[in-house]
Write a protein that holds these residues in place. Structure first.
Motif, PDB file in Angstrom:
ATOM      1  N   ILE A 137       0.750  -1.335  -0.229  1.00 14.96           N
ATOM      2  CA  ILE A 137      -0.072   0.135   0.014  1.00 14.96           C
ATOM      3  C   ILE A 137       0.763   1.414  -0.164  1.00 14.96           C
ATOM      4  O   ILE A 137       1.971   1.293   0.797  1.00 14.96           O
ATOM      5  N   LEU A 138       0.696   2.098  -0.800  1.00 17.63           N
ATOM      6  CA  LEU A 138       1.391   3.482  -1.008  1.00 17.63           C
ATOM      7  C   LEU A 138       0.679   4.457  -0.306  1.00 17.63           C
ATOM      8  O   LEU A 138      -0.641   4.690  -0.656  1.00 17.63           O
ATOM      9  N   VAL A 139       1.193   5.199   0.441  1.00 13.68           N
ATOM     10  CA  VAL A 139       0.546   6.269   1.342  1.00 13.68           C
ATOM     11  C   VAL A 139       1.431   7.644   0.945  1.00 13.68           C
ATOM     12  O   VAL A 139       2.617   7.555   0.894  1.00 13.68           O
ATOM     13  N   ILE A 140       0.633   8.449   0.301  1.00 17.95           N
ATOM     14  CA  ILE A 140       1.193   9.840  -0.224  1.00 17.95           C
ATOM     15  C   ILE A 140       1.495  10.788   1.060  1.00 17.95           C
ATOM     16  O   ILE A 140       0.566  11.263   1.484  1.00 17.95           O
ATOM     17  N   ALA A 141       2.550  11.274   1.339  1.00 13.66           N
ATOM     18  CA  ALA A 141       2.862  11.980   2.569  1.00 13.66           C
ATOM     19  C   ALA A 141       2.350  13.377   2.460  1.00 13.66           C
ATOM     20  O   ALA A 141       2.713  13.957   1.214  1.00 13.66           O
TER      21      ALA A 141
END
Ligand SMILES: Cc1cc2nc3c(=O)[nH]c(=O)nc-3n(C[C@H](O)[C@H](O)[C@H](O)COP(=O)(O)OP(=O)(O)OC[C@H]3O[C@@H](n4cnc5c(N)ncnc54)[C@H](O)[C@@H]3O)c2cc1C
Ligand SMILES: Nc1ncnc2c1ncn2[C@@H]1O[C@H](COP(=O)(O)O)[C@@H](O)[C@H]1O
Lengths: 308, 249
Positions: free
Chosen positions: A3-7
């Motif tokens: 899962i990629l979380v955009i900061a």
């Protein structure tokens, strides 16, 4: 799949909403990576690495990520998307600007303002200004979501993820930020404050908002406003609470001179304790208030400040 | 320059909606329908640009069934020159709407698209950004001020921290925020005139877009009810309750 979380950040500090988004990602289940795209943003990458639950931080540092312009960040995210089954960002103005663009390029239907994760493909989100909650299931291969902070606790510190430098995507160049007028305030951030004091049209003028601010300072609170108060120029746009402004869920929300239109309630009715001060006992705000005080705000609020 | 304004019909902002008891959705029978408020703002901005001589034509476009023709006419009465309706169901997802709009933008050769930032029924806040992505155009979301200058635009945006001014190249997609303008009310003569303005209907098949649902709504339920609390008699009582009962101060 991971899962990629955009900061969300300003290249100096990580925005609190990222912590809530990481919690949502952890609930989906899978290895959670955080993307930090910025310029001179090492401190942010290091802060992201310390969030509990984060497995890896991808750090793209380049001049064209300085202002977080969506057309630039979008190409980077789309380029990374192959490795991920879910891509998440907060439902902030920058998340809302970026994520539909990412989703469209991945041919995925984006799901906005998720407040609960039911499973890896099923989510809850408010519709109709929060007057209905939809449970939706996505059939898209890659799920692109924005996460409403108030639906998830903030992830704790305590992680020690690896920070991997990655290449920037090519410059798009179509869009440049010419300036920003940001609210500078010593008070807590409206989106994350424990206590919020909001004023509405009843406050009557920009000058009179000092009454609201005095109460906020006594309570260590953030200041908010209704749309009517913002439209009238009493307060800047970023103070607006509601369906089309900010959504808050503090421990204590004090609504002063606000009637309680559905669009306003959409932004605050998940607060733990609601106090309303309004001179009209018929005002709809009293229907959601735990404690209502029917009074003229110009008398009641200074009296309250003195009593605290 | 031709401006395309995509608009949506929604349940009026001031109607209290009712969730159907079988959990299938929100009751739309016999409720007042209107143009989405953010679309009215988009249309107003486009009309002003035409009045200022910057735009040559304002074309309104909406995706939906013949049921939406009434609100399309209200947009024509505000001052759009003509309208296009792409005949489809009224619940097409934002991604498919963006694909359909892309087709219309290309056939119309529009130089600027102004959408609302959000439809107040689905609260999606997606279509404009998706359209910009599919066209490969820059985007200026949540606009509170728009200035056009030849092949560039300068847009002030309402962001979480305050305001941001961006410069972007045209063609572009702009999405409107609340304080961009105050939409006009159609006058009676303009309502009459609107009845004669062209409203072309395009078949969905002509756009070549697959509108099959990607997202299934499993259930729609009312939010948790919040019951009214008590009315306190004085500031003193309020402070006492907050301290000792609610324990929040
Ligand atoms: C598309 C759309 C989006 C919207 N988005 C939002 C949003 O995000 N947030 C939002 O807030 N609104 C939003 N609105 C607007 C919303 O419908 C209401 O118009 C708005 O919330 C009203 O603000 P208010 O309560 O301050 O003003 P009013 O409704 O005018 O109420 C003022 C209140 O102050 C009280 N009052 C006056 N004087 C005093 C006094 N001396 N002492 C005590 N009480 C006093 C009055 O009794 C009254 O109840 C939106 C509307 C639309 C159509
Ligand atoms: N069915 C539709 N037809 C045309 N335009 C639409 C439609 N749905 C949404 N839009 C446009 O996209 C904007 C944002 O909608 P949404 O992404 O649904 O929040 C709206 O304000 C309209 O300008």
């Amino acid at each position: 799949m991971s899962i990629l979380v955009i900061a969300e950040h300003n290249s100096e500090e990580l925005h609190a909403s990222t912590l809530n988004t990481v919690t949502a990602a952890s609930q989906i289940g899978g290895d959670v990576h955080v993307l930090v795209a910025g310029s001179g943003s090492e401190a942010v990458a290091n802060a992201a690495a310390q969030i509990s639950g984060v497995g890896k931080v991808l750090h793209a540092d380049a001049e064209h990520y300085k202002d977080g312009v969506s057309v630039e960040v979008c190409d980077l995210v789309v380029g990374l998307a192959g490795d991920y089954g879910h891509i998440l960002a907060g439902s902030t103005t920058s998340g809302k600007d970026l994520m539909p663009r990412v989703a469209a390029l991945l041919d995925s239907s984006q799901i906005s303002e998720v407040i609960a994760v039911e499973s890896a493909d099923t989510f809850k989100r408010p519709i109709y200004a929060g007057n209905a909650i939809a449970t939706v299931q996505s059939a898209d291969e890659k799920k692109v979501l924005t996460i409403r902070s108030t639906g998830f606790d903030a992830a704790e510190e305590g992680g020690s993820a690896e920070v991997a430098a990655i290449d920037a995507a090519a410059v798009n160049g179509s869009t440049t930020v010419e300036g920003r007028e940001l609210t500078v305030s010593e008070r807590p951030d409206l989106g994350a404050a424990d206590v919020v004091v909001s004023g509405g049209r009843g406050v009557g003028s920009a000058e009179n908002f000092s009454i609201i601010e005095a109460l906020a300072d006594k309570l260590g609170a953030a200041v908010g406003a209704s749309r009517a108060a913002v439209d009238a120029g009493y307060m800047p746009n970023d103070y607006q609470v509601g369906q089309t402004g900010k959504v808050v869920a503090p421990n204590l929300y004090v609504a002063v001179g606000i009637s309680g239109a559905i669009q306003h309630l959409a932004g605050m009715k998940d607060s733990k304790v609601i106090v309303a001060i309004n001179k009209d006992e018929e005002a709809p705000i009293f229907q959601v208030a735990d404690y209502g005080l029917v009074a003229d705000l110009f008398e009641a609020v200074p009296e309250l400040v003195a009593a605290l | 320059m031709k401006i395309l304004v995509p608009v949506k019909r929604v349940i009026d902002a001031y109607v209290s909606i009712r969730v159907k008891s079988d959990g299938s959705g929100v009751d739309t029978e016999n409720v007042k329908m209107s143009l989405n408020p953010f679309c009215e703002i988009a249309l107003e901005e486009a009309i002003r640009l035409k009045e200022a001589g910057t735009a040559s034509e304002v074309v309104l476009v909406s995706v939906g069934s013949a049921d939406i023709d009434t609100v399309i006419r209200s947009g024509l009465a505000m001052g759009a020159d003509r309208a296009i309706r792409v005949d489809a169901d009224n619940d097409v997802e934002p991604l498919a709407i963006a694909k359909i709009l892309k087709h219309v933008v290309e056939t119309e050769e529009a130089g600027l698209v102004i959408t609302g930032k959000q439809s107040i029924d689905g609260d999606n806040n997606q279509t404009g950004q998706m359209l910009a992505a599919l066209l490969g155009w820059p985007q200026a979301t949540f606009a509170s001020e728009v200035e056009l200058d030849g092949s560039n635009a300068k847009v002030t945006r309402e962001i979480d921290g305050g305001l941001e001014t961006i410069a972007l190249s045209l063609p572009a997609v702009v999405t409107t925020d609340l304080r961009l303008n105050e939409p006009r009310y159609p006058t009676l003569p303009n309502i009459m005139k609107a009845k004669k303005k062209p409203l072309d209907v395009i078949e969905l098949a002509a756009t070549g877009v697959d509108v099959a649902k990607r997202v299934t709504t499993l259930n729609v339920s009312p939010p948790e009810e919040r019951s009214a609390g008590i009315i306190v008699g004085s500031v003193e009582e309020l402070v006492e309750k907050l301290r000792n009962e609610a324990k929040v101060i």
